[in-house]
Design a protein around this motif. Structure first.
Motif, PDB file in Angstrom:
ATOM      1  N   ALA A 189      54.866  48.422  65.524  1.00 28.95           N
ATOM      2  CA  ALA A 189      56.316  48.357  65.719  1.00 28.95           C
ATOM      3  C   ALA A 189      57.038  48.116  64.399  1.00 28.95           C
ATOM      4  CB  ALA A 189      56.651  47.245  66.715  1.00 28.95           C
ATOM      5  N   PHE A 190      56.414  47.369  63.496  1.00 30.07           N
ATOM      6  CA  PHE A 190      56.996  47.128  62.168  1.00 30.07           C
ATOM      7  C   PHE A 190      57.213  48.450  61.435  1.00 30.07           C
ATOM      8  CE2 PHE A 190      56.769  46.381  57.636  1.00 30.07           C
ATOM      9  CZ  PHE A 190      57.471  45.200  57.430  1.00 30.07           C
ATOM     10  N   ALA A 209      60.791  50.155  60.317  1.00 29.19           N
ATOM     11  CA  ALA A 209      61.066  50.565  58.943  1.00 29.19           C
ATOM     12  C   ALA A 209      61.488  52.025  58.885  1.00 29.19           C
ATOM     13  CB  ALA A 209      59.825  50.334  58.075  1.00 29.19           C
ATOM     14  N   MET A 210      60.836  52.880  59.677  1.00 30.57           N
ATOM     15  CA  MET A 210      61.204  54.297  59.680  1.00 30.57           C
ATOM     16  C   MET A 210      62.574  54.505  60.320  1.00 30.57           C
ATOM     17  SD  MET A 210      57.924  56.691  59.728  1.00 30.57           S
ATOM     18  CE  MET A 210      57.712  57.001  61.451  1.00 30.57           C
ATOM     19  N   PHE A 211      62.866  53.751  61.370  1.00 27.89           N
ATOM     20  CA  PHE A 211      64.181  53.852  61.993  1.00 27.89           C
ATOM     21  C   PHE A 211      65.282  53.432  61.019  1.00 27.89           C
ATOM     22  CE2 PHE A 211      62.766  54.709  66.289  1.00 27.89           C
ATOM     23  CZ  PHE A 211      63.904  55.196  66.908  1.00 27.89           C
ATOM     24  N   TYR A 212      64.985  52.436  60.205  1.00 29.43           N
ATOM     25  CA  TYR A 212      65.988  51.998  59.224  1.00 29.43           C
ATOM     26  C   TYR A 212      66.363  53.147  58.293  1.00 29.43           C
ATOM     27  CZ  TYR A 212      68.290  49.570  55.419  1.00 29.43           C
ATOM     28  OH  TYR A 212      69.205  49.186  54.461  1.00 29.43           O
ATOM     29  N   ILE A 244      59.718  42.359  68.399  1.00 23.99           N
ATOM     30  CA  ILE A 244      59.694  41.520  67.193  1.00 23.99           C
ATOM     31  C   ILE A 244      59.289  42.340  65.974  1.00 23.99           C
ATOM     32  CG2 ILE A 244      58.541  39.573  66.071  1.00 23.99           C
ATOM     33  CD1 ILE A 244      58.341  38.255  68.822  1.00 23.99           C
ATOM     34  N   GLY A 245      58.222  43.133  66.113  1.00 26.64           N
ATOM     35  CA  GLY A 245      57.764  43.945  64.992  1.00 26.64           C
ATOM     36  C   GLY A 245      58.820  44.937  64.541  1.00 26.64           C
ATOM     37  N   PHE A 246      59.512  45.551  65.500  1.00 27.25           N
ATOM     38  CA  PHE A 246      60.566  46.519  65.178  1.00 27.25           C
ATOM     39  C   PHE A 246      61.665  45.863  64.348  1.00 27.25           C
ATOM     40  CE2 PHE A 246      64.466  48.863  66.003  1.00 27.25           C
ATOM     41  CZ  PHE A 246      64.065  50.176  65.878  1.00 27.25           C
ATOM     42  N   LEU A 247      62.126  44.697  64.780  1.00 20.57           N
ATOM     43  CA  LEU A 247      63.194  44.004  64.057  1.00 20.57           C
ATOM     44  C   LEU A 247      62.728  43.554  62.665  1.00 20.57           C
ATOM     45  CD1 LEU A 247      64.742  41.875  66.945  1.00 20.57           C
ATOM     46  CD2 LEU A 247      65.679  43.944  65.883  1.00 20.57           C
ATOM     47  N   LEU A 248      61.468  43.136  62.565  1.00 21.08           N
ATOM     48  CA  LEU A 248      60.937  42.737  61.251  1.00 21.08           C
ATOM     49  C   LEU A 248      60.868  43.938  60.314  1.00 21.08           C
ATOM     50  CD1 LEU A 248      58.048  40.293  62.249  1.00 21.08           C
ATOM     51  CD2 LEU A 248      60.234  39.707  61.169  1.00 21.08           C
TER      52      LEU A 248
END
Length: 273
Positions: free
Chosen positions: A227-228, A232-235, A88-92
């Motif tokens: 994870a957020f 953001a870094m992956f984006y 969830i944090g990753f997607l957010l």
């Protein structure tokens, strides 16, 4: 659980390490921006591709080893559900950067078409905003790993948090150069190019400090925050760095740079963690 807040941090032995951890990434950006004083010509395509790949590798490794894995380890007692906060944090985080990207007027190096909302900002200002968008999640990552290290609720050690800061600083060196060198080639003075490149990294300690100031509120959702920051870094890597590194000629150099950056950050995190 530790008591968070800026007044608490200023009264602990952690203060010096914390200050250094917050400033190291900015120093990396400044060092990269200082390339305008060392190089006469515009940065070569080969070097730019290599540096973009290297920065991508560092950010991906930092996101996995220092953010996503600790986020899941915090929820290890939940069994198979331990992955939910991280997911969830990753997607957010991805969604947040997508929103910022859509709303903020900015211009990427090598293009003449602005992105985001329409504005009357100068080309230089929009180039700086593009890098600021990139640096925001990196600052958040530094802040959240230091908060996690001090909380005692994660497997993140203080040394591991410093490793994240150092890794981001290393990848900020090419980012600073990639901003300042084209600005110099476009006709800006060396000092102006250096200052704009350096200031683009100022958002990192500001973002990290903001996370630390809110740490007492964020502790219950720390796995989501870790994870957020990773999302953001992956984006930034997927949306900007890798496409720029892979387009045109010499994309193989960006692949080599990615491998070196990934392994370096992985080793830093494991050895210092």
């Amino acid at each position: 659980m530790a008591k968070f807040g800026i007044s608490w941090y200023l009264c602990t032995p952690m203060t010096t390490t914390l200050i250094i951890g917050l400033l190291i990434p900015l120093l990396g950006t400044m060092l990269g921006s200082a390339f305008v004083f060392m190089m006469r010509d515009e940065m070569s395509v080969r070097l730019q591709k290599s540096l973009l790949g290297f920065a991508s590798g560092v950010m991906v490794a930092a996101s996995v080893w220092s953010l996503l894995i600790p986020a899941m380890e915090m929820e290890a007692g939940s069994g198979a559900w331990s992955v939910v906060p991280a997911a969830i944090g990753f997607l957010l985080g991805m969604g947040f950067l997508l929103l910022i990207d859509e709303l903020t007027p900015h211009l990427h190096i090598g293009t003449d078409k602005p992105e985001g909302m329409r504005s009357h900002l100068s080309r230089t200002a929009m180039l700086a905003l593009a890098v600021t968008i990139h640096n925001l999640p990196e600052g958040m990552a530094v802040g959240v790993v230091f908060a996690g290290a001090d909380s005692g609720a994660t497997n993140i050690s203080l040394a591991s948090a410093v490793a994240v800061s150092l890794g981001i600083a290393i990848q900020n060196v090419p980012e600073g150069a990639i901003i300042s060198m084209p600005m110099r080639a476009a006709g800006n003075s060396r000092w102006r190019s250096f200052l704009i490149g350096s200031l683009s990294g100022a958002v990192e300690p500001v973002g990290a400090l903001a996370v630390l100031l809110l740490a007492s509120l964020l502790m219950p959702v720390l796995p989501y925050m870790l994870a957020f920051a990773a999302g953001a870094m992956f984006y930034v890597v997927v949306e900007e760095l890798i496409p720029e590194a892979s387009s045109g000629q010499h994309s193989n150099l960006s692949t080599i740079g990615f491998a070196i950056g990934f392994v370096l950050m992985m080793v830093l995190d494991v050895v210092m963690g």
